[in-house]
Design a protein around this motif. Structure first.
Motif, PDB file in Angstrom:
ATOM      1  N   TYR A  40     104.492 -36.401   0.926  1.00 30.35           N
ATOM      2  CA  TYR A  40     105.099 -37.589   0.338  1.00 30.35           C
ATOM      3  C   TYR A  40     104.267 -38.817   0.682  1.00 30.35           C
ATOM      4  O   TYR A  40     103.765 -38.955   1.799  1.00 30.35           O
ATOM      5  N   ILE A  41     104.133 -39.709  -0.309  1.00 31.94           N
ATOM      6  CA  ILE A  41     103.292 -40.892  -0.198  1.00 31.94           C
ATOM      7  C   ILE A  41     104.148 -42.101   0.165  1.00 31.94           C
ATOM      8  O   ILE A  41     105.190 -42.345  -0.446  1.00 31.94           O
ATOM      9  N   CYS A  42     103.696 -42.866   1.162  1.00 33.94           N
ATOM     10  CA  CYS A  42     104.433 -44.043   1.624  1.00 33.94           C
ATOM     11  C   CYS A  42     104.470 -45.105   0.521  1.00 33.94           C
ATOM     12  O   CYS A  42     103.424 -45.504   0.003  1.00 33.94           O
ATOM     13  N   PRO A  43     105.653 -45.600   0.156  1.00 37.31           N
ATOM     14  CA  PRO A  43     105.738 -46.641  -0.877  1.00 37.31           C
ATOM     15  C   PRO A  43     105.247 -47.999  -0.397  1.00 37.31           C
ATOM     16  O   PRO A  43     105.040 -48.900  -1.198  1.00 37.31           O
ATOM     17  N   SER A  44     105.030 -48.137   0.915  1.00 38.88           N
ATOM     18  CA  SER A  44     104.582 -49.419   1.455  1.00 38.88           C
ATOM     19  C   SER A  44     103.065 -49.518   1.548  1.00 38.88           C
ATOM     20  O   SER A  44     102.467 -50.481   1.087  1.00 38.88           O
ATOM     21  N   CYS A  45     102.423 -48.486   2.148  1.00 39.79           N
ATOM     22  CA  CYS A  45     100.968 -48.562   2.364  1.00 39.79           C
ATOM     23  C   CYS A  45     100.191 -47.477   1.634  1.00 39.79           C
ATOM     24  O   CYS A  45      98.970 -47.416   1.741  1.00 39.79           O
ATOM     25  N   ALA A  56      99.894 -44.369   2.278  1.00 41.63           N
ATOM     26  CA  ALA A  56      99.406 -43.263   3.101  1.00 41.63           C
ATOM     27  C   ALA A  56     100.171 -41.995   2.738  1.00 41.63           C
ATOM     28  O   ALA A  56     101.321 -42.047   2.287  1.00 41.63           O
ATOM     29  N   ASP A  57      99.525 -40.840   2.931  1.00 37.94           N
ATOM     30  CA  ASP A  57     100.196 -39.592   2.586  1.00 37.94           C
ATOM     31  C   ASP A  57     100.705 -38.887   3.836  1.00 37.94           C
ATOM     32  O   ASP A  57     100.419 -39.278   4.965  1.00 37.94           O
ATOM     33  N   GLY A  58     101.492 -37.842   3.627  1.00 40.06           N
ATOM     34  CA  GLY A  58     101.975 -37.025   4.729  1.00 40.06           C
ATOM     35  C   GLY A  58     103.074 -37.674   5.548  1.00 40.06           C
ATOM     36  O   GLY A  58     103.026 -37.667   6.782  1.00 40.06           O
ATOM     37  N   LEU A  59     104.088 -38.256   4.893  1.00 41.84           N
ATOM     38  CA  LEU A  59     105.196 -38.859   5.635  1.00 41.84           C
ATOM     39  C   LEU A  59     105.956 -37.797   6.431  1.00 41.84           C
ATOM     40  O   LEU A  59     106.047 -36.646   6.028  1.00 41.84           O
ATOM     41  N   GLN A  60     106.509 -38.213   7.558  1.00 37.20           N
ATOM     42  CA  GLN A  60     107.233 -37.301   8.445  1.00 37.20           C
ATOM     43  C   GLN A  60     108.739 -37.488   8.278  1.00 37.20           C
ATOM     44  O   GLN A  60     109.234 -38.618   8.264  1.00 37.20           O
ATOM     45  N   TYR A  61     109.452 -36.363   8.183  1.00 34.97           N
ATOM     46  CA  TYR A  61     110.912 -36.445   8.075  1.00 34.97           C
ATOM     47  C   TYR A  61     111.509 -36.877   9.410  1.00 34.97           C
ATOM     48  O   TYR A  61     111.079 -36.438  10.480  1.00 34.97           O
ATOM     49  N   ILE A  62     112.524 -37.757   9.340  1.00 37.30           N
ATOM     50  CA  ILE A  62     113.198 -38.224  10.547  1.00 37.30           C
ATOM     51  C   ILE A  62     114.616 -38.642  10.172  1.00 37.30           C
ATOM     52  O   ILE A  62     114.895 -38.951   9.008  1.00 37.30           O
ATOM     53  N   CYS A  69     102.000 -47.133   8.914  1.00 38.77           N
ATOM     54  CA  CYS A  69     102.570 -48.489   8.963  1.00 38.77           C
ATOM     55  C   CYS A  69     103.985 -48.504   9.539  1.00 38.77           C
ATOM     56  O   CYS A  69     104.596 -49.571   9.632  1.00 38.77           O
ATOM     57  N   PHE A  70     104.524 -47.317   9.892  1.00 43.75           N
ATOM     58  CA  PHE A  70     105.843 -47.168  10.531  1.00 43.75           C
ATOM     59  C   PHE A  70     107.003 -47.588   9.616  1.00 43.75           C
ATOM     60  O   PHE A  70     108.088 -47.901  10.087  1.00 43.75           O
ATOM     61  N   GLU A 129     113.974 -40.612  -1.842  1.00 47.28           N
ATOM     62  CA  GLU A 129     113.811 -40.755  -3.288  1.00 47.28           C
ATOM     63  C   GLU A 129     112.867 -41.892  -3.670  1.00 47.28           C
ATOM     64  O   GLU A 129     112.415 -41.972  -4.817  1.00 47.28           O
ATOM     65  N   LYS A 130     112.534 -42.772  -2.721  1.00 47.41           N
ATOM     66  CA  LYS A 130     111.631 -43.881  -3.015  1.00 47.41           C
ATOM     67  C   LYS A 130     110.173 -43.548  -2.698  1.00 47.41           C
ATOM     68  O   LYS A 130     109.272 -44.306  -3.055  1.00 47.41           O
ATOM     69  N   ALA A 131     109.936 -42.442  -2.008  1.00 47.76           N
ATOM     70  CA  ALA A 131     108.570 -42.012  -1.715  1.00 47.76           C
ATOM     71  C   ALA A 131     108.043 -41.185  -2.888  1.00 47.76           C
ATOM     72  O   ALA A 131     108.802 -40.526  -3.593  1.00 47.76           O
ATOM     73  N   THR A 132     106.740 -41.235  -3.089  1.00 44.12           N
ATOM     74  CA  THR A 132     106.106 -40.467  -4.160  1.00 44.12           C
ATOM     75  C   THR A 132     105.797 -39.059  -3.676  1.00 44.12           C
ATOM     76  O   THR A 132     105.147 -38.874  -2.648  1.00 44.12           O
ATOM     77  N   GLU A 133     106.271 -38.083  -4.415  1.00 40.24           N
ATOM     78  CA  GLU A 133     106.032 -36.688  -4.058  1.00 40.24           C
ATOM     79  C   GLU A 133     104.685 -36.225  -4.615  1.00 40.24           C
ATOM     80  O   GLU A 133     104.380 -36.451  -5.782  1.00 40.24           O
ATOM     81  N   GLN A 134     103.881 -35.612  -3.765  1.00 42.47           N
ATOM     82  CA  GLN A 134     102.579 -35.099  -4.207  1.00 42.47           C
ATOM     83  C   GLN A 134     102.482 -33.614  -3.892  1.00 42.47           C
ATOM     84  O   GLN A 134     102.652 -33.196  -2.753  1.00 42.47           O
ATOM     85  N   THR A 135     102.230 -32.831  -4.922  1.00 41.05           N
ATOM     86  CA  THR A 135     102.107 -31.387  -4.763  1.00 41.05           C
ATOM     87  C   THR A 135     100.663 -31.029  -4.437  1.00 41.05           C
ATOM     88  O   THR A 135      99.737 -31.531  -5.062  1.00 41.05           O
TER      89      THR A 135
END
Length: 334
Positions: A69-74, A76-82, A163-164, A170-176
């Motif tokens: 998943y791509i960060c909608p702010s910066c 960057a790819d590879g967001l971590q689930y939390i 960028c924390f 649903e607001k992050a971009t999904e990349q396959t």
């Protein structure tokens, strides 16, 4: 043909250097295709863009591996689930035991009831009635260490390690992500294009030029910027330099690229078209940018590709210089 970098990607697969291109995801969530990183030039885009472009032409087969998943702010790819607190968005939440007094409904953490190891009964902190294990309900709840609120279900979030930023999923971009392997079509196409490149390189070499295939040229004024061409040929004695690309489909961008490289390195730009259906409009663009178009006839001879309309023919001084230095025959369109 494709760009030098993309051709090198196909060559890696064709010669067995790698079996396929697989994605990796680092501990920081960064996606990479390690076998491609060192080959790509800036004009090729990212590894995913370059590989998808080759897959789009049927040269590579793509097989699903995972998603990031791509960060909608910066971006960057590879967001971590939390998980996070639904009240204050703090991510410092823990799952802990809560006691509920069944008579008055008071609920708090177990330690708030002050049940000691040596006490069989105690008072409810709210109604002050004595309680024991028979009239309390033990439950597991989430507790926020930030605001102190308790809740049954935390909020689901994706956390950017760059960028924390905390994002709703649903607001992050999904990349396959896919693995890529060479197809039979890609193998055959690669073999044909490499053969054409070698044919042109042999023409230069037979006329005394020093030839470099898949050349990466660096201009001192651009620092680390590299400009890649399929062929770079030089004749130091005559102080002549040629840069050449080979493409099955020619458009204005490919013409402008080889023209730019020619100007930067004071070289004559050539473009060999393996598809004979080149329009006069394309030839006009090539003429405007000083690029000489070439083609290969059925006998395997390389010829200049000229428009039927004299207005679009390359300037005479370019043709004369190439005819004497390189010796190509000009019949296409004559």
């Amino acid at each position: 043909m494709v760009s030098v970098s993309k051709l090198q990607l196909l060559s890696k697969l064709s010669d067995g250097t790698v079996e396929d291109f697989k994605p990796t995801v680092s501990d920081e969530g960064e996606v990479a295709y390690p076998e491609t990183e060192d080959l790509l030039a800036h004009q090729d885009g990212t590894s995913i863009e370059a590989l998808d472009a080759l897959a789009g032409r049927g040269f590579l087969h793509k097989e699903y591996t995972t998603k990031v998943y791509i960060c909608p702010s910066c971006q960057a790819d590879g967001l971590q689930y939390i998980t996070a607190c639904p009240f204050c968005e703090d991510t410092h939440t823990i799952r802990t035991s809560f006691f509920e007094h069944e008579q008055c409904g008071f609920t708090a953490q177990s330690e708030d009831f002050e049940i000691g190891d040596h006490t069989e009964t105690q008072q409810c902190p709210d109604c002050e009635k004595e309680i024991d294990s028979s009239n309390i309900t033990i439950m597991q709840k989430q507790l926020c260490k930030g605001c102190g609120e308790s809740f049954d279900h935390p909020s689901h979030r994706l956390w950017c390690l760059d960028c924390f930023y905390l994002s709703e999923p649903e607001k992050a971009t999904e990349q396959t992500l896919y693995e890529y392997e060479l197809t039979e079509k890609g193998e055959n196409w690669h073999e044909a294009q490499v053969g054409t490149r070698e044919l042109l390189a042999d023409e230069f070499a037979s006329r005394g030029f020093d030839v470099t295939l898949d050349a990466a040229l660096q201009n001192d004024e651009d620092g680390d910027e590299l400009y890649k061409v399929h062929i770079h040929a030089t004749d130091e004695l005559l102080n002549q330099r040629i840069v050449a690309d080979i493409h099955s489909a020619v458009d204005s961008e490919k013409i402008k690229h080889i023209s730019t490289v020619g100007k930067l390195f004071h070289a004559q730009p050539l473009l060999l078209a393996t598809d004979e259906s080149i329009s006069d409009d394309v030839l006009q663009i090539a003429n405007q940018h000083g690029v000489t178009m070439l083609w290969v006839d059925q006998s395997g001879s390389i010829r200049r590709y000229e428009s039927i309309d004299d207005e679009y023919r390359p300037a005479g001084n370019i043709i004369d210089r190439l005819s004497s230095a390189v010796g190509f025959t000009s019949t296409k369109g004559d």
